[in-house]
Write a protein that holds these residues in place. Structure first.
Motif, PDB file in Angstrom:
ATOM      1  N   CYS A  37       0.601  -1.250  -0.098  1.00 35.56           N
ATOM      2  CA  CYS A  37       0.044   0.133  -0.155  1.00 35.56           C
ATOM      3  C   CYS A  37       1.019   0.841   0.553  1.00 35.56           C
ATOM      4  O   CYS A  37       0.516   1.936  -0.605  1.00 35.56           O
ATOM      5  N   GLU A  38       2.001   1.327   0.418  1.00 36.53           N
ATOM      6  CA  GLU A  38       2.583   2.308   0.835  1.00 36.53           C
ATOM      7  C   GLU A  38       3.258   2.888  -1.296  1.00 36.53           C
ATOM      8  O   GLU A  38       3.298   3.391  -1.043  1.00 36.53           O
ATOM      9  N   ALA A  39       3.883   1.592  -1.208  1.00 38.30           N
ATOM     10  CA  ALA A  39       4.606   2.099  -2.450  1.00 38.30           C
ATOM     11  C   ALA A  39       3.600   1.864  -3.822  1.00 38.30           C
ATOM     12  O   ALA A  39       4.032   1.788  -4.826  1.00 38.30           O
ATOM     13  N   PHE A  40       2.753   1.245  -3.619  1.00 38.49           N
ATOM     14  CA  PHE A  40       1.233   1.682  -4.532  1.00 38.49           C
ATOM     15  C   PHE A  40       1.355   3.398  -4.797  1.00 38.49           C
ATOM     16  O   PHE A  40       1.471   3.925  -5.662  1.00 38.49           O
ATOM     17  N   ALA A  41       1.344   4.283  -3.550  1.00 38.00           N
ATOM     18  CA  ALA A  41       1.229   5.642  -3.592  1.00 38.00           C
ATOM     19  C   ALA A  41       2.817   6.644  -4.349  1.00 38.00           C
ATOM     20  O   ALA A  41       3.048   7.535  -5.577  1.00 38.00           O
ATOM     21  N   ARG A  42       4.130   5.220  -3.829  1.00 38.92           N
ATOM     22  CA  ARG A  42       6.126   5.960  -3.844  1.00 38.92           C
ATOM     23  C   ARG A  42       6.213   5.812  -4.928  1.00 38.92           C
ATOM     24  O   ARG A  42       6.642   6.498  -5.968  1.00 38.92           O
ATOM     25  N   CYS A  43       5.359   5.109  -6.324  1.00 37.87           N
ATOM     26  CA  CYS A  43       5.168   4.600  -6.953  1.00 37.87           C
ATOM     27  C   CYS A  43       4.506   4.484  -8.194  1.00 37.87           C
ATOM     28  O   CYS A  43       4.566   4.211  -9.867  1.00 37.87           O
ATOM     29  N   GLY A  44       3.912   5.867  -7.893  1.00 39.53           N
ATOM     30  CA  GLY A  44       2.722   6.076  -8.889  1.00 39.53           C
ATOM     31  C   GLY A  44       1.805   5.222  -9.548  1.00 39.53           C
ATOM     32  O   GLY A  44       1.218   5.053 -10.773  1.00 39.53           O
ATOM     33  N   VAL A  45       1.667   3.586  -8.780  1.00 37.67           N
ATOM     34  CA  VAL A  45       0.286   3.168  -9.030  1.00 37.67           C
ATOM     35  C   VAL A  45      -0.648   3.582  -9.195  1.00 37.67           C
ATOM     36  O   VAL A  45      -1.640   3.920  -8.778  1.00 37.67           O
ATOM     37  N   GLY A  46      -1.672   3.251 -11.136  1.00 34.30           N
ATOM     38  CA  GLY A  46      -2.893   3.789 -11.326  1.00 34.30           C
ATOM     39  C   GLY A  46      -4.095   2.879 -11.012  1.00 34.30           C
ATOM     40  O   GLY A  46      -4.646   3.822 -10.322  1.00 34.30           O
ATOM     41  N   HIS A  47      -3.861   1.963 -11.154  1.00 41.79           N
ATOM     42  CA  HIS A  47      -4.993   0.857 -10.472  1.00 41.79           C
ATOM     43  C   HIS A  47      -4.678  -0.718  -9.694  1.00 41.79           C
ATOM     44  O   HIS A  47      -3.219  -1.014 -10.273  1.00 41.79           O
ATOM     45  N   VAL A  48      -5.634  -0.812  -9.271  1.00 36.58           N
ATOM     46  CA  VAL A  48      -4.703  -2.473  -8.695  1.00 36.58           C
ATOM     47  C   VAL A  48      -6.782  -3.167  -8.338  1.00 36.58           C
ATOM     48  O   VAL A  48      -7.319  -2.461  -8.401  1.00 36.58           O
ATOM     49  N   ALA A 102      -6.696   3.747  -8.000  1.00 37.69           N
ATOM     50  CA  ALA A 102      -8.294   2.587  -8.298  1.00 37.69           C
ATOM     51  C   ALA A 102      -8.090   2.121  -7.539  1.00 37.69           C
ATOM     52  O   ALA A 102      -7.406   1.505  -8.005  1.00 37.69           O
ATOM     53  N   PHE A 103      -9.281   1.075  -6.830  1.00 40.79           N
ATOM     54  CA  PHE A 103      -9.053  -0.299  -7.226  1.00 40.79           C
ATOM     55  C   PHE A 103     -10.309  -0.628  -6.689  1.00 40.79           C
ATOM     56  O   PHE A 103     -11.687  -0.688  -7.007  1.00 40.79           O
ATOM     57  N   ARG A 104     -10.222  -1.845  -8.099  1.00 41.80           N
ATOM     58  CA  ARG A 104     -12.063  -3.066  -7.760  1.00 41.80           C
ATOM     59  C   ARG A 104     -11.145  -4.211  -7.334  1.00 41.80           C
ATOM     60  O   ARG A 104     -10.326  -5.444  -7.416  1.00 41.80           O
ATOM     61  N   ALA A 105     -11.758  -4.326  -6.077  1.00 46.95           N
ATOM     62  CA  ALA A 105     -12.116  -5.394  -5.255  1.00 46.95           C
ATOM     63  C   ALA A 105     -13.132  -6.959  -6.383  1.00 46.95           C
ATOM     64  O   ALA A 105     -13.662  -6.570  -5.781  1.00 46.95           O
ATOM     65  N   ALA A 110      -7.763   0.608  -0.564  1.00 46.89           N
ATOM     66  CA  ALA A 110      -8.786   1.562  -0.745  1.00 46.89           C
ATOM     67  C   ALA A 110      -8.390   3.207  -0.273  1.00 46.89           C
ATOM     68  O   ALA A 110      -8.485   4.450  -0.746  1.00 46.89           O
ATOM     69  N   SER A 111      -7.960   2.828   1.359  1.00 50.92           N
ATOM     70  CA  SER A 111      -7.330   3.964   1.714  1.00 50.92           C
ATOM     71  C   SER A 111      -6.374   5.001   1.353  1.00 50.92           C
ATOM     72  O   SER A 111      -6.152   5.664   1.867  1.00 50.92           O
ATOM     73  N   THR A 112      -4.823   3.888   0.281  1.00 46.81           N
ATOM     74  CA  THR A 112      -4.268   4.665  -0.390  1.00 46.81           C
ATOM     75  C   THR A 112      -4.848   5.747  -1.419  1.00 46.81           C
ATOM     76  O   THR A 112      -3.824   6.544  -1.628  1.00 46.81           O
ATOM     77  N   GLY A 113      -5.732   5.851  -1.415  1.00 46.49           N
ATOM     78  CA  GLY A 113      -6.328   6.881  -2.873  1.00 46.49           C
ATOM     79  C   GLY A 113      -6.399   6.109  -4.449  1.00 46.49           C
ATOM     80  O   GLY A 113      -6.524   6.683  -5.057  1.00 46.49           O
ATOM     81  N   GLY A 152     -11.710   5.779  -8.859  1.00 48.02           N
ATOM     82  CA  GLY A 152     -12.397   5.448  -7.669  1.00 48.02           C
ATOM     83  C   GLY A 152     -12.063   3.556  -6.949  1.00 48.02           C
ATOM     84  O   GLY A 152     -11.528   3.011  -7.948  1.00 48.02           O
ATOM     85  N   GLN A 153     -12.872   3.208  -5.947  1.00 45.40           N
ATOM     86  CA  GLN A 153     -12.618   2.292  -5.640  1.00 45.40           C
ATOM     87  C   GLN A 153     -14.336   1.751  -5.340  1.00 45.40           C
ATOM     88  O   GLN A 153     -14.933   2.068  -5.091  1.00 45.40           O
ATOM     89  N   GLY A 154     -14.424   0.338  -5.384  1.00 40.75           N
ATOM     90  CA  GLY A 154     -15.150  -0.611  -4.912  1.00 40.75           C
ATOM     91  C   GLY A 154     -15.543  -2.063  -5.810  1.00 40.75           C
ATOM     92  O   GLY A 154     -14.342  -2.545  -4.975  1.00 40.75           O
ATOM     93  N   GLU A 155     -16.219  -2.933  -5.357  1.00 39.69           N
ATOM     94  CA  GLU A 155     -16.195  -3.880  -5.169  1.00 39.69           C
ATOM     95  C   GLU A 155     -16.613  -4.295  -6.675  1.00 39.69           C
ATOM     96  O   GLU A 155     -17.675  -3.775  -7.301  1.00 39.69           O
ATOM     97  N   GLN A 156     -16.630  -6.111  -7.393  1.00 39.67           N
ATOM     98  CA  GLN A 156     -17.521  -6.265  -8.691  1.00 39.67           C
ATOM     99  C   GLN A 156     -17.474  -7.650  -8.623  1.00 39.67           C
ATOM    100  O   GLN A 156     -16.500  -8.380  -8.475  1.00 39.67           O
ATOM    101  N   PRO A 157     -18.427  -8.263  -7.610  1.00 45.58           N
ATOM    102  CA  PRO A 157     -19.105  -9.375  -7.716  1.00 45.58           C
ATOM    103  C   PRO A 157     -19.190 -10.532  -8.764  1.00 45.58           C
ATOM    104  O   PRO A 157     -18.814  -9.761 -10.070  1.00 45.58           O
TER     105      PRO A 157
END
Length: 294
Positions: A92-103, A138-141, A133-136, A197-202
């Motif tokens: 989670c710290e690396a997502f922000a540090r490395c500028g990852v756009g989507h997870v 873009a995240f889809r679970a 999700a708290s890292t900001g 944004g952040q959200g879920e996809q069943p």
């Protein structure tokens, strides 16, 4: 660049293969690079180590546009946080540090239900999702019910005794999905990154089935009689402990199965968007039968 974690696992290996087939540039994080087949290893950038290690993920995520995230199983963990949120904190710290756009992550159904806070693995997985999700980013679970592929663990029992076991009522219908369909959904999200944004996809599979339904379909597909046996939850937990699982993992698994037996996976309404194509019968023919027969 797309980073794939757990590239030798049941889902991660399929995500990796599908991305390569589509011509994507892929980097993998793997503890043992030797477990990746040579014909695949020569086509990817390999970062050796654990994706729970800060040094490893900072190296792996550098220049990455998207990450497929899945924590590895740890059957000897002392606490479920060590497997889920605790394991994910360096990433989670690396997502922000490395500028990852989507997870894109693999998680479980249950959010917002009365059972979510006492569901073992599910509760811990949802807490990990909240942390990501708290890292900001873009995240889809991708949130799933039980996997069809879990039955491969009982291949010997199916072959030798014609039985499989679960701590669940035989007539309780619930969704069940194939890992191949999960991989397909993950690949779509990893490649088409217009979402925000952040959200879920069943990912619900094509139909709700009870253990008795599974037994009937397996009997037809395997060409041998298969029976379902309901086991008591305490016996299920004791079996896990005898197999060497730590108390935290055995308890977490048992709590998840208890919540599923109370209907945890039945709170999401089925729609065309969350229904995936692989039927249990087709999965039995393509995946289970060769394993049982072998």
């Amino acid at each position: 660049m797309i980073v794939v974690t757990t590239p030798t696992g049941a889902i991660g290996s399929q995500v990796l293969a599908k991305l390569l087939d589509l011509g994507e540039t892929v980097r993998v994080v793997v503890r043992d690079p030797g477990r990746i087949p040579p014909e695949i290893r020569e086509r990817v950038d390999v970062v050796a180590g654990s994706h729970g290690d800060a040094v490893v993920v900072n190296r792996a995520f550098e220049g990455a546009r998207a990450v497929f995230w899945l924590p590895p199983p740890d059957m000897h963990a002392r606490d479920l946080d060590d497997v889920y949120a605790g394991f994910a904190r360096p990433a989670c710290e690396a997502f922000a540090r490395c500028g990852v756009g989507h997870v894109v992550g693999v998680s479980a159904l249950g959010r917002g239900t009365p059972l979510a806070q006492q569901a073992g693995f599910v509760t811990a997985s949802l807490a990990m999702d909240d942390l990501i999700a708290s890292t900001g980013v873009a995240f889809r679970a991708l949130v799933m019910p039980s996997f069809m592929d879990n039955l491969l663990r009982q291949a010997a029992s199916l072959r030798e005794r014609g039985e499989f076991y679960l701590p669940a009522p035989g007539d309780l219908k619930a969704p069940i999905c194939a890992t191949g369909d999960i991989a397909d959904r993950a690949v779509t999200l990893l490649r088409d990154r217009a979402w925000t944004g952040q959200g879920e996809q069943p990912v619900l599979g094509p139909e709700d089935l009870s253990p008795n339904d599974l037994a009937r379909i397996m009997s037809d597909a395997l060409g041998r009689p298969i029976a379902f046996r309901e086991v008591a939850l305490d016996d299920f937990r004791a079996t896990l402990a005898r197999r060497g699982l730590s108390p935290a993992i055995a308890d977490g698994y048992a709590a998840m199965m208890a919540a599923k037996a109370e209907g945890l996976d039945n709170f999401v309404a089925r729609t065309p968007e969350n229904t995936t194509p692989t039927t249990f019968r087709q999965w039995c023919t393509d995946v289970l039968k060769p394993t049982v027969d072998g």
